[in-house]
Scaffold this active site. Structure first.
Site, short mmCIF file in Angstrom:
data_model
loop_
_atom_site.label_atom_id
_atom_site.label_comp_id
_atom_site.label_asym_id
_atom_site.label_seq_id
_atom_site.Cartn_x
_atom_site.Cartn_y
_atom_site.Cartn_z
CE LYS A 22 -24.85 40.20 -74.30
NZ LYS A 22 -25.93 40.11 -73.31
NE ARG A 82 -35.88 36.82 -75.95
CZ ARG A 82 -36.17 37.25 -74.72
NH1 ARG A 82 -37.38 37.70 -74.44
NH2 ARG A 82 -35.25 37.22 -73.78
N1 BES Z 1 -26.75 35.79 -74.61
C1 BES Z 1 -27.54 36.52 -73.70
C2 BES Z 1 -27.86 35.74 -72.42
C3 BES Z 1 -26.68 35.42 -71.55
C4 BES Z 1 -26.29 36.31 -70.57
C5 BES Z 1 -26.01 34.24 -71.68
C6 BES Z 1 -25.22 36.03 -69.77
C7 BES Z 1 -24.92 33.93 -70.85
C8 BES Z 1 -24.52 34.84 -69.91
C9 BES Z 1 -28.85 36.93 -74.32
O1 BES Z 1 -28.83 37.13 -75.70
C10 BES Z 1 -29.26 38.22 -73.70
O2 BES Z 1 -28.52 39.15 -73.86
N2 BES Z 1 -30.38 38.23 -73.01
C11 BES Z 1 -30.83 39.39 -72.35
C12 BES Z 1 -32.32 39.50 -72.59
C13 BES Z 1 -32.91 40.80 -72.16
C14 BES Z 1 -32.42 41.90 -73.05
C15 BES Z 1 -34.40 40.69 -72.23
C16 BES Z 1 -30.52 39.24 -70.87
O3 BES Z 1 -30.61 38.13 -70.36
O4 BES Z 1 -30.17 40.22 -70.24
ZN ZN Z 2 -28.25 39.10 -76.24
#
Ligand code: BES
Ligand code: ZN
Ligand code: ZN
Length: 487
Positions: A267, A341
């Site tokens: 991230k 997931r």
């Molecule tokens: N934990 C995150 C989702 C999230 C983002 C929760 C912001 C709270 C605030 C999750 O694991 C994630 O990173 N999801 C990605 C998925 C993508 C890579 C398909 C996302 O939402 O960008």
């Molecule tokens: Zn994530």
């Protein structure tokens, strides 16, 4: 001590109370004139009894905080909770307070005195929540040590029931908030397990914890794949509430990513800032489980929390790697940041093995859900219309905001992989909350299942009513209410 006002400090009485510092008097819109407040004071402060509006003044010679309840016809438990939370904030510098909020509101709520007492108790207690254990010098500590809710003599017993339910709920919500607010270095998977054991044994709920070796022998390939880059062991936490005569089973599954760096699909620093909250689903499950004995629903409930951090490193899962989930399905991991997931896939597989009547998962799963619904509303998906409406109705009654999202079969092919049964991200740019939901659906078979994407409402930047900045404990109340209505 997260709740500065504790459940035991709230009591019910039908006799007049004089030896308190402060009276909190509810006022409906249009009722300011008859409330006894000096009209010039009310006007000067622009107090019109809007929901949650407060005014500290003197009425009939007594120090009084007026608490706006809005229009009586619009009042619901969520509004009452908000008003009670606002009242706590204004009353917290007195040592004791008495209030007529329950008696006033009862006639305007479907659940009458019981629901009114419950909502006022929850609002008061949760309004007093603060996470200051890590501050050297706590900011001006509240002094309020007791609150007395006055009701008519015939209503005392019913109000006491509502008080007990409200106290148990507030405790559970506070526990969930604590787990989420605690920094990730102090809330790893092992710490989640310790917290579950502590809360579970205090409440009389069975707790079993699977360590790394057990997760391996149980073939939790998703959880292990996410954990691969970490030096900290994962934990699968299993809690069980099994009352005598329970006719059916409900399984709760929570995403417990104690910190989500994204893994090798790292991230940005901005995106990582709030990622200690990525275990909010698991926190809600653990907290709700520990409140069940006090609520005593006649249904067996199993809670599963899938806990690990998601870290990059030489041993981390690499994009293109294929994991085998508990149920035998293989997943090509093309983005290690779509890790929730993967851990849920194992949790859901375990859940459906129990052949339950319903499975409900909670997860801070996608940023896309926040794009769709904003910070305040959770996405609600599932494969069973009845269960979806049950959860939706329960959420509405508790004031937790959810909104249904579809699982369109036309998007399912986005999850087709060249080398495995599934890929872990959708092929397109859009509809990320839905492709995540479609991914989860692959692991529940025909079992009635609902998925709550709580990425938005798990935390808040705004304090007010019964909320303080940070974790909200979102989901605890919806789970408890859903279980009560399934029982
Ligand atoms: N934990 C995150 C989702 C999230 C983002 C929760 C912001 C709270 C605030 C999750 O694991 C994630 O990173 N999801 C990605 C998925 C993508 C890579 C398909 C996302 O939402 O960008
Ligand atoms: Zn994530
Ligand atoms: Zn995540």
């Amino acid at each position: 001590m997260p709740l500065s006002l504790e459940p035991d400090a709230v009591t019910i009485t039908s006799s007049p109370v004089d030896e308190v510092d402060l009276h909190a008097q509810g006022v409906f819109e249009g009722g300011v004139e008859s409330s006894g407040v000096d009209p010039t004071v009310a006007a000067a402060e622009d107090f019109r009894a809007k929901l949650g509006q407060t005014l500290v003044t003197v009425v009939a010679g007594r120090p009084t905080v007026l608490v706006g309840l809005g229009a009586g016809d619009d009042l619901d438990p969520a509004g009452l909770r908000k008003a009670a939370g606002a009242m706590y904030r204004r009353a917290s510098r007195a040592t004791s307070v008495t209030t007529d909020l329950v008696a006033l509101a009862a006639g305007h709520l479907e659940g009458g005195v019981r629901e009114a007492a419950r909502a006022v108790t929850e609002g008061l207690l949760l309004g007093s929540y603060r996470f200051d254990a890590l501050k050297g010098e706590p900011e001006e500590a509240p002094v309020l040590a007791s609150a007395v809710l006055t009701v008519a003599e015939d209503d005392v017993d019913t109000a006491v029931e509502g008080l007990a339910a409200g106290g148990a709920t507030a405790n559970a919500v506070a526990l969930a908030r604590d787990l989420v607010n605690t920094p990730a270095s102090r809330m790893r998977a092992v710490d989640m397990a310790d917290a579950a054991i502590a809360a579970g044994s205090a409440a009389g709920v069975e707790v079993e914890v699977w360590d790394l070796e057990r997760c391996r022998s149980e073939r939790l390939g998703g959880l292990l794949g996410v954990n691969a880059g970490s030096v900290h062991e994962p934990r699968l936490i299993r809690m069980e509430y099994n009352p005598e005569g329970a006719a059916s089973t409900v399984v709760l599954v929570g995403k417990g990513v104690t910190f989500d760096t994204g893994g090798l699909s790292l991230k940005t620093s901005e995106g990582m800032m709030t990622m200690k909250t990525d275990m909010a689903g698991a926190a809600a499950v653990v907290a709700a489980m520990s409140a069940l004995p006090a609520m005593a629903p006649s249904v067996r409930v199993v809670g599963l929390a899938c806990c690990t951090d998601n870290q990059p490193g030489p041993t981390a899962t690499m994009p293109g790697d294929v994991l085998t989930i508990r149920n035998g399905k293989t997943v090509e991991v093309l983005n290690t940041d779509a890790e929730g997931r993967l851990v849920l896939a194992d949790g859901l597989s375990l859940a459906v093995e129990m052949e339950p009547a319903a499975v409900i998962d909670l997860a801070t799963l996608t940023g896309a859900c926040m794009v769709a619904l904003g910070k305040g509303v959770a996405g609600l998906m599932g494969n069973d219309d009845d269960l979806i409406s049950t959860v939706r109705g329960s959420a509405d009654r508790t004031g937790e905001r959810v909104w249904p999202l579809p699982l369109p079969d036309i998007y399912r092919k986005q999850l087709d992989s060249e080398v495995a049964d599934l890929r872990n991200i959708g092929a397109g740019r859009y509809g990320g909350a839905l492709t995540a939901g479609l991914f989860l659906e692959e692991f529940v078979g025909d079992t009635p299942w609902v998925h709550l994407d709580i990425a938005g409402p798990a935390g808040t930047d705004e304090a007010g009513g019964e909320y303080s900045k940070g974790a909200t404990g979102f989901g605890v109340r919806t789970i408890l209410e859903t279980i009560a209505s399934l029982a």
